[in-house]
Design an enzyme around this catalytic site. Sequence first.
Site, short mmCIF file in Angstrom:
data_model
loop_
_atom_site.label_atom_id
_atom_site.label_comp_id
_atom_site.label_asym_id
_atom_site.label_seq_id
_atom_site.Cartn_x
_atom_site.Cartn_y
_atom_site.Cartn_z
N ASP A 82 0.80 -1.23 0.00
CA ASP A 82 0.00 0.00 0.00
C ASP A 82 0.83 1.28 0.00
O ASP A 82 2.00 1.29 0.36
CB ASP A 82 -0.94 0.01 1.21
CG ASP A 82 -0.21 -0.14 2.54
OD1 ASP A 82 0.79 -0.90 2.60
OD2 ASP A 82 -0.63 0.50 3.52
N GLU A 140 -0.70 -1.95 5.10
CA GLU A 140 0.18 -1.93 6.27
C GLU A 140 0.08 -0.62 7.03
O GLU A 140 0.27 -0.58 8.24
CB GLU A 140 1.64 -2.19 5.84
CG GLU A 140 2.60 -2.43 7.00
CD GLU A 140 3.02 -1.18 7.76
OE1 GLU A 140 3.16 -1.23 8.99
OE2 GLU A 140 3.19 -0.14 7.10
N GLU A 141 -0.19 0.49 6.30
CA GLU A 141 -0.14 1.83 6.90
C GLU A 141 -1.38 2.12 7.75
O GLU A 141 -2.31 2.80 7.32
CB GLU A 141 0.02 2.90 5.81
CG GLU A 141 1.30 2.78 4.99
CD GLU A 141 2.54 3.29 5.73
OE1 GLU A 141 2.42 3.69 6.90
OE2 GLU A 141 3.62 3.26 5.12
N HIS A 368 7.73 8.58 4.53
CA HIS A 368 6.57 9.46 4.77
C HIS A 368 6.92 10.92 4.51
O HIS A 368 6.28 11.81 5.07
CB HIS A 368 6.00 9.27 6.19
CG HIS A 368 5.47 7.89 6.44
ND1 HIS A 368 4.46 7.63 7.35
CD2 HIS A 368 5.80 6.69 5.91
CE1 HIS A 368 4.20 6.32 7.35
NE2 HIS A 368 5.02 5.73 6.49
#
Length: 396
Positions: A82, A140-141, A368
């Site tokens: 993702d 996963e996030e 990020h």
Amino acid sequence: MPSLLALEPFAETMTAWRRDLHTHPELGFEEHRTAALVARELRAAGIAVEVGVAGTGVIGTIRGTAGGGAGNRAIGLRADMDALAMQEVTGAPWASLSPGRMHACGHDGHTAMLLGAAQWLAANRGRFAGTVHLIFQPAEESRGGAQAMLAEGLFERFPVDAVYALHNLPGLPLGTVAVPKGAVLASSDTWEVTFRGCGTHGAKPHLGTDAILAAAAFIVALQTVVARELDPMQAGVISVGHLAAGHPEAPNVIPAEVLVRGTARALSAPVRDLLEARIGAIGRGTAAIHGVAAEPVYTRRLPPTVNHPAQAALMHRAAATTLGAAMARDDHPPITAGEDFACMLEARPGAYAWLGTGNPAHPEGWHHNPHFDFNDAALPAGAALFCGIVEAELGA
Ligand SMILES: [Zn+2]
Ligand SMILES: [Zn+2]
């Protein structure tokens, strides 16, 4: 053992996949195009494919033929797929075409590496006995992809004796693998405490009870938990991230209610238990001192990611054999971010490693960050590590 050189022929293909995925990022549980690409490439390599596991998850299964195909051990290799809800500013030719969507954590690289490993494994089935399940995980996030796969019976449908994963790390030199012996990443929990008093006129505090003062005392006392109650050799974090009370146009009103929200991080289960217990107790205690009520709520989201010793040692050996002893480390300080692979490590033995992508000539930035772009030069090393683990676990 496969060497790094064995995976070099796949470098160009892996780079093309990685850049294609980067151009088309998808958020957790929405990885439809990504999952279709993964399934297509696995099938093209002659690998059995199961799609739709926890929505967009894909499992590829490769059976080794060494020893007449009699091996009955199995391992899992996991990659997350993702992207994040962020606007990319890299300006790369393969930059995201989806506004507000970006592969800023390098999961495009993880997916491409596991696909590259799949190609080599499918072409070298005679070098191992037993089964490899390639786990392409959604979300996963912070969206619970690992938990969703486990809830759908991941390891009952695809049984494994051990499970492995890796994550890129720009702070580590390119091609280096670091496998921590114990804690890798922290638990990641949220909490909140609502303080309820009797609101009153700001000029007449004696006519009410002050939830603001209680909340202020609570926030100060909260920072004594890590400083005074935790073993100085252990790690924990309590941070306040949200504070809400009253109205900006009513500074002369003492409000009846204050909401304090934050996060808590720990590297072990006992420290996590301590943080949960003390946030609640200090909330109730400060409320009692100030004559108001407190309602603490602690929400457990992710456990700490802790490597199992035997599998961490095996992964380190596999890294040393495939990439060279100088490129393999068996230590790395824990990081206080979270990772949902922690849930898979609670379910089965396994290990998680950092793959260095750092290169001064490739200023990719940190995870990020809107400038982040996975360093393609690390793809062969990651794929080689996955193949090395298979041979270390199941080698003929
Ligand atoms: Zn991330
Ligand atoms: Zn990540």
